[in-house]
Scaffold this active site. Structure first.
Site, PDB file in Angstrom:
ATOM      1  N   CYS A 376     -64.134  49.082   8.416  1.00 53.70           N
ATOM      2  CA  CYS A 376     -65.068  50.002   9.129  1.00 53.70           C
ATOM      3  C   CYS A 376     -66.011  49.206   9.788  1.00 53.70           C
ATOM      4  CB  CYS A 376     -65.515  51.160   8.263  1.00 53.70           C
ATOM      5  SG  CYS A 376     -66.081  52.578   9.165  1.00 53.70           S
ATOM      6  N   HIS A 536     -60.794  52.985   6.464  1.00 52.49           N
ATOM      7  CA  HIS A 536     -60.967  52.396   5.221  1.00 52.49           C
ATOM      8  C   HIS A 536     -59.788  52.420   4.142  1.00 52.49           C
ATOM      9  CE1 HIS A 536     -65.542  52.679   5.090  1.00 52.49           C
ATOM     10  NE2 HIS A 536     -65.252  53.802   5.797  1.00 52.49           N
ATOM     11  N   GLU A 538     -59.043  51.171   1.850  1.00 51.11           N
ATOM     12  CA  GLU A 538     -59.461  51.173   0.155  1.00 51.11           C
ATOM     13  C   GLU A 538     -59.441  52.496  -0.322  1.00 51.11           C
ATOM     14  OE1 GLU A 538     -61.404  50.378   2.580  1.00 51.11           O
ATOM     15  OE2 GLU A 538     -63.632  50.959   2.077  1.00 51.11           O
TER      16      GLU A 538
HETATM   17  N1  GLN Z   1     -71.916  52.680  10.644  1.00 56.21           N
HETATM   18  C1  GLN Z   1     -70.507  52.656  11.220  1.00 56.21           C
HETATM   19  C2  GLN Z   1     -70.277  53.978  11.830  1.00 56.21           C
HETATM   20  O1  GLN Z   1     -71.042  55.051  11.729  1.00 56.21           O
HETATM   21  C3  GLN Z   1     -69.412  52.381  10.047  1.00 56.21           C
HETATM   22  C4  GLN Z   1     -69.660  53.357   9.094  1.00 56.21           C
HETATM   23  C5  GLN Z   1     -68.674  52.857   7.849  1.00 56.21           C
HETATM   24  O2  GLN Z   1     -68.716  51.569   7.725  1.00 56.21           O
HETATM   25  N2  GLN Z   1     -68.287  53.645   6.956  1.00 56.21           N
HETATM   26  O3  GLN Z   1     -69.297  54.086  12.722  1.00 56.21           O
END
Ligand code: GLN
Length: 559
Positions: A376, A536, A538
């Site tokens: 992410c 993600h 995970e």
């Molecule tokens: N801050 C980034 C976004 O909002 C990534 C978010 C995250 O890693 N869950 O896109």
């Protein structure tokens, strides 16, 4: 419907979630269809707005609901999707009662805790447990808390239906004060009596302690409370939480299920095989998680990255390669530790803290051929790093950190902002599962090949079609996989060509319903393993079905 209610005594943080998940897994291994419900007695509607440093990681369910992280534990143990309605908060319960009252559902009557709120609780539990034979309900907090009284009343109401259909489990702490050196039973006695005072007699008492309970302690509980000693079961600190179901089974918890419900002995052979591989690993790798570790007072909570740590364990159980994890603070990046690693993860995150350190971590992994996994935010920063240091886009950044960057390679897409702003997708973030097509010949494609993820995507697509959530597929080409999202920013499609020309490969794409490509996976060729994922992975990793991304990453680290 059968119920198992799990309560805590003495203090919270005893591993009640692991006990609940273990009981659920054992019941599933006895061929029952199982649901699990977590009750959070706070008045927030859901966990989306809670501080992760206080409550641990925010968990995201498959349909995009932000919940308590215990639901993650259930999913990892049970190997099945747990929906957002399996997290019940007082905010939801009371909110609905008030809504019903306004709608005139209780016309003429006084709306009260008993029976209206208590009935609503049972109603919500049955809703969440649709199509199951048994529901395991974890009551948050400890007995004696003011907040969880309505839920104890609900458990008693369930029991009034049919005493035999309900099993009450109390998880309770047995301290060993260092100046005494002896295990004390009094706090547990008091917790049991607290339950009695609400009309509930525990069928099983699970004794949490650093070491197993001895015969003397079990007898003491029997004498003082009348709970038979064979129903007082030990669960000492285990070095691996996945041993818990096996431990509880050996301690005799399944006897209760057999006696009460005539259940067959649970079979856990694949589970035990995985434990053996963890116990006796073939190789060891050093994995660095380069992230932001916020302190609360004198304490740090590694819980903010619990899904990543668990996904690494699942990969360990699959491959027999043990990851030794170092949490590295990117506010002051120790480059030697990073260069010493066999694999580097830059995890998800928000905001500017430690961001340059994270970007530096990506660069070191890329330039030194260290296997890299960007999750992410970690993927977004990998794109920033590549833009700056390879594509020559000086000052490139994400607009989350630098609104005036000359090269907003990561940005909130205008149309996305509009759609999200109108609330058409439920929240302001892209949440839950979205489809990604993986480009032929890419690392991402190889990672998922043969993992069963394509098959899972087919069944999930069917469910999403039924729910009329067609935007989750958009116009994405098949075959696709689904992974879980929680973010607001995207790779800026205007930069895709420039970055591609410089050598970055966009290997996973979600095509939005209006044809706009959203980048899901990036990689660099000529590197042993360099993968960034906008979702993600995970979140979908389970003990018996590890994430292919983490398995491949650990294998690469081992090579
Ligand atoms: N801050 C980034 C976004 O909002 C990534 C978010 C995250 O890693 N869950 O896109």
């Amino acid at each position: 419907m059968k119920y198992v209610f799990v309560y805590g005594g003495v203090f919270s943080g005893l591993g009640k979630g692991v006990v609940t998940a273990s009981i659920a897994r054992l019941l599933k291994a006895s061929n029952l269809r199982v649901s699990v419900v977590k009750i959070d007695p706070y008045f927030n509607y859901d966990a989306g707005t809670l501080r992760p440093t206080e409550h641990g990681e925010v968990w995201v369910t498959w349909e995009g609901v932000e919940t308590d992280m215990d639901l993650g534990t259930y999913e990892r143990f049970l190997n099945q999707r747990i929906g957002g309605n399996c997290n019940l908060t007082s905010g939801k319960v009371f909110g609905e009662v008030i809504e019903d009252e306004r709608k005139g559902k209780y016309l003429g009557r006084t709306v009260q805790l008993i029976p209206h709120v208590v009935e609503k609780i049972l109603e919500k539990i049955s809703e969440a447990a649709e199509n199951s034979d048994v529901v395991v309900v974890e009551v948050g907090g400890v007995v004696g808390d003011y907040e969880n009284i309505p839920y104890l009343l609900a458990a008693r109401l369930a029991e009034m239906g049919e005493r035999n259909d309900v099993i009450h489990v109390l998880v309770v702490y047995f301290p060993i004060p260092p100046h005494l050196g002896e295990m004390k039973t009094k706090p547990a006695q008091h917790a049991i009596r607290q339950l009695f005072s609400h009309g509930i007699t525990p069928d099983v008492v699970i004794g949490r302690a650093p070491v197993p309970l001895d015969g003397v302690r079990k007898e003491k509980i029997e004498r003082t409370t009348g709970i038979p000693r064979e129903r007082v079961i030990s669960l000492p600190d285990l070095k691996n939480i996945y041993e818990a179901p096996v431990y509880l089974k050996e301690e005799g918890i399944t006897e209760v299920f057999r006696e009460r419900w005539g259940l067959p002995d649970p079979k856990l052979s694949d589970w035990e095989e995985r434990l053996r591989r963890m116990e006796d690993p073939d190789d060891e790798v050093r994995i660095v998680i380069a992230g932001k570790y916020v302190k609360i007072g004198d304490f740090e909570l590694p819980d903010s990255y619990v899904s990543i740590l668990e996904a690494l364990k699942h990969a360990w159980a699959e491959t027999g390669v043990r990851p030794e994890v170092t949490l590295l603070d990117t506010r002051e990046l120790d480059e030697r530790v990073l260069l010493d690693a066999d694999g580097v993860i830059v995890p998800g995150g928000f905001g500017a803290t430690g961001v340059e350190g994270k970007i530096r971590a990506v660069q070191l992994a890329r330039e030194n051929d260290i296997p890299f996994l960007g999750l992410c935010y970690g993927m977004q920063l990998a794109v920033v790093e590549f833009a700056r240091n390879v594509a020559g886009l000086e000052g490139a950044h994400t607009t989350e950190v630098e609104g005036n960057t000359p090269h907003p390679v990561i940005d909130v897409l205008p149309e996305q902002a509009e759609v999200l702003g109108k609330g058409l997708y439920g929240g302001t973030m892209r949440l839950g599962e979205y489809a990604a097509h993986l480009i032929e010949g890419s690392l991402a494609r190889r990672v998922y090949e043969g993992s069963g993820w394509y098959e899972e995507a087919e069944s999930l697509e069917e469910v999403f079609r039924e729910r009329e959530e067609l935007y989750r597929m958009g116009k994405t080409e098949k075959p696709f996989i689904f992974e879980r999202h929680r973010h607001r920013y995207e790779v800026n499609p205007r930069y895709i060509h420039t970055l591609e020309d410089a050598g970055l490969v966009f290997s996973g794409i979600h095509v939005r319903y209006d044809g706009v490509p959203l980048v899901e996976f990036v990689e660099t060729p000529d590197h042993p393993f360099f993968l960034g994922t906008q979702p993600h992975p995970e979140y979908k990793s389970r003990f018996e079905r590890p994430s292919p991304v983490f398995v491949s990453f650990i294998r690469a680290a081992s090579r």
